[in-house]
Scaffold this active site. Structure first.
Site, PDB file in Angstrom:
ATOM      1  N   CYS A 104     108.099  26.823  45.991  1.00 44.43           N
ATOM      2  CA  CYS A 104     107.362  27.464  44.903  1.00 44.43           C
ATOM      3  C   CYS A 104     107.904  27.021  43.540  1.00 44.43           C
ATOM      4  O   CYS A 104     107.633  25.905  43.117  1.00 44.43           O
ATOM      5  CB  CYS A 104     107.382  28.980  45.082  1.00 44.43           C
ATOM      6  SG  CYS A 104     105.983  29.754  44.266  1.00 44.43           S
ATOM      7  N   HIS A 120     105.617  29.682  50.219  1.00 41.07           N
ATOM      8  CA  HIS A 120     106.899  30.242  50.661  1.00 41.07           C
ATOM      9  C   HIS A 120     106.978  30.151  52.188  1.00 41.07           C
ATOM     10  O   HIS A 120     106.782  31.153  52.886  1.00 41.07           O
ATOM     11  CB  HIS A 120     107.018  31.700  50.225  1.00 41.07           C
ATOM     12  CG  HIS A 120     107.275  31.856  48.761  1.00 41.07           C
ATOM     13  ND1 HIS A 120     108.519  31.643  48.207  1.00 41.07           N
ATOM     14  CD2 HIS A 120     106.455  32.180  47.745  1.00 41.07           C
ATOM     15  CE1 HIS A 120     108.443  31.844  46.895  1.00 41.07           C
ATOM     16  NE2 HIS A 120     107.218  32.169  46.581  1.00 41.07           N
ATOM     17  N   GLU A 128     109.362  30.112  54.032  1.00 40.72           N
ATOM     18  CA  GLU A 128     110.471  30.893  54.615  1.00 40.72           C
ATOM     19  C   GLU A 128     109.983  32.183  55.264  1.00 40.72           C
ATOM     20  O   GLU A 128     110.702  32.768  56.081  1.00 40.72           O
ATOM     21  CB  GLU A 128     111.533  31.206  53.551  1.00 40.72           C
ATOM     22  CG  GLU A 128     111.119  32.141  52.420  1.00 40.72           C
ATOM     23  CD  GLU A 128     110.525  31.432  51.206  1.00 40.72           C
ATOM     24  OE1 GLU A 128     109.995  30.309  51.372  1.00 40.72           O
ATOM     25  OE2 GLU A 128     110.560  32.007  50.104  1.00 40.72           O
TER      26      GLU A 128
END
Ligand code: GLN
Length: 550
Positions: free
Chosen positions: A382, A508, A510
């Site tokens: 990001c 994102h 993650e």
């Protein structure tokens, strides 16, 4: 009708209530039960989206764009079920709904009160995720019994058992059994007090999970059982684990899921436990020993919880490669000084995570440059993609003063900018791009190879975008846009043609990594970091003095 498990906490915060709830969720799922989870947070913010990460750690984003408590990240990683914004409710959001109903006149002129109106709304939040396709709902109540703001939640879950039926509700209370050094003893008194407090609210726990540094003796369990009026087998000990993923196995050995099933009258013969898949996860974790050192260039590095999902994703990728990822927490604002002293030379890879606001951005840009020039594997998430783009525009393409209009509204080269349709909106809260969006990957790129797919979906949480007007100029210098939105307007992934792994994503990723299914971009980062390390050490590059930032 779904069964309900409520998890409360006593004595102290940060006892790992979320991990206990997640572990129980996984154990029930390993029995073939369909499980969903939620978190009730007693604070007054409507959601954690606007909170400083120092307050509550990372904001976890769901597919449907919910900005939620970081415990939902544990729930997803442990149960491997994607949740929605409905899996997190705060006091603020509950009052907001009740006040909106009051303004609409829904209460027909009645006095609106905490009991029954707020408690009814809490029960409605609990029930709305208890859909027909779910067997067990696990609801974690944030905060600690004894807090003022938790009372409506305790009252709501107390009433819930009365309405749902005794056999359909199980209360689990997580407490701390501290070790008092001078007397050399583990103390049960805080647990007794905490259970007394819970009972004063009308809730008798069915299970008590005692967190402790060292294992509890059977005598202490019996003592807690007698004093707190629960079965001895319902006193479950969660002694400190070697790693969080071991917790489901420890709690199963202690009987947590067996007793929960007994309380809920779940036929364990019909739902036998198969621990195998989770034992494999723990085996993976424990055989991950090859060292690899990743620098995390962040703004909130004093509170690692601010980057919880990033850290877990790095670990998951490590498990896949048999590597124990060591994280070097690097304060973004200090990067330029550290570079001048040559103190990043012992990194094998780098992550530049997301963030908001100008502080530390120049440090992230300097870090991206270092990674590019030293061929150090680097993954930008990001804001990470944005700072990598700015770096490349300034230092390779020669666009002096290139920046994001978030940090320099008058930059001559707004390589990162708001989209036209966002510029005139004064309420920025309404313009955030949140939740899952598809991207189409460019065949032949490193990103496409990592995913092994052409169309991918990732979660987003940002406002600014790569400015398409600069695409061609950057491309002339080897900057590759490796994935875009399906309409090709938004750049979703970037990489360099002549760098082993300098990859950024506007998303994102993650939030989608799992212990047994690492995210492809993290997996590739660690693969390249291991190669970089071999070359670095093989080439006899001396170990730099440790950066000293932790
Ligand atoms: N501040 C940047 C934006 O709003 C990046 C956000 C992020 O990293 N999550 O676009």
């Amino acid at each position: 009708m779904p069964k309900h498990i409520f998890v409360t906490g006593g004595v102290a915060s940060s006892l790992g209530k979320g991990l206990t709830a997640s572990s129980l969720g996984r154990l029930l799922k390993l029995r073939g039960l369909r499980v969903t989870m939620q978190k009730l947070d007693p604070y007054i913010n409507v959601d954690p989206g606007t909170m400083n990460p120092y307050e509550h750690g990372e904001v976890f984003v769901t597919d449907d764009g919910g900005e939620t408590d970081l415990d939902l990240g544990h729930y997803e990683r442990f149960t491997d079920e994607n949740l929605t914004r409905n899996s997190n409710a705060t006091t603020g959001s509950i009052y907001q709904a009740v006040l909106a109903a009051e303004r609409r006149g829904d209460y027909l002129g009645k006095t609106v009160q905490v009991i029954p109106h707020i408690t009814d709304e809490i029960k409605r939040r609990i029930s709305r995720i208890a859909t027909d396709d779910i067997d067990v709902v696990i609801t974690e109540v944030g905060g600690t019994v004894g807090d003022i703001e938790i009372l409506p939640f305790l009252e709501a879950i107390r009433q819930f058992r009365k309405e749902a039926g005794r056999d359909n509700v199980c209360y689990v209370h997580v407490t701390l059994v501290p070790f008092i050094g001078p007397s050399g003893e583990q103390k049960t008194k805080p647990t007794q007090h905490s259970v007394t407090e819970l009972r004063s609210r009308g809730i008798q726990p069915d299970l008590i999970v005692c967190r402790s540094e060292e294992p509890l003796s059977d005598d202490l369990k019996v003592k807690i059982s007698n004093l707190c009026d629960v079965d001895a087998k319902a006193v479950v000990n969660a002694a400190d684990a070697r790693n969080i993923y071991e917790l489901p196995l420890i709690l199963h050995d202690e009987g947590l899921d067996d007793v929960a099933c007994e309380v809920l009258r779940i036929d364990t013969d019909a739902y036998p436990l198969d621990l195998g898949p989770w034992e494999s996860v723990v085996q993976l974790v424990e055989s991950a020993t090859r060292p690899v050192r990743i620098g995390l260039i962040g703004k909130y590095v004093q509170l690692p919880d601010a980057y919880l999902s990033v850290v877990e994703s790095l670990k998951h990728a490590g498990f896949h490669h048999g590597a124990a990822v060591e994280i070097d927490w690097i304060q973004a604002e200090e990067v330029e000084g550290l570079l001048a002293d040559g103190r990043l030379a012992d990194l094998d890879g780098m992550v530049i995570p997301g963030g908001f606001g100008a502080r530390g951005v120049e440090g992230k840009i300097a870090a991206a440059r270092y990674a590019r020039e030293e061929l150090l594997p680097c993954l930008g998430l990001c804001l990470g993609l944005q700072t990598m783009t700015i770096e490349f525009a300034r230092n390779v393409v020669g666009l002096t003063g290139a920046n994001s209009t978030e940090f320099d509204p008058t930059t001559p080269h707004p390589v990162i900018d708001l989209m036209h349709d966002q510029r005139d909106v004064s309420d920025k809260g309404g313009t955030m791009r949140l939740g899952a969006y598809y991207a189409v990957l460019e065949p032949g790129t490193k990103v496409a190879a990592a995913y092994g797919e052409q169309v991918v979906s990732e979660r987003h949480r940002h406002r600014w975008e790569f400015n398409a007007n600069y695409r061609a100029r950057l491309a002339e210098h080897g900057f590759v846009c490796s994935g875009t939105s399906p309409d090709r307007r938004l750049v979703e992934f970037i990489e360099l043609a002549d760098h082993p792994f300098w990859v950024g994503t506007q998303a994102h990723p993650e939030f989608k990594s799992r212990p047994d299914r690492p995210h492809p971009l993290f997996r590739e980062l660690i693969a390249h970091a291991l190669t970089f390390r071999e070359q670095r050490l093989g080439a006899g590059v001396p170990h730099a003095v440790s950066a000293g930032v932790s």
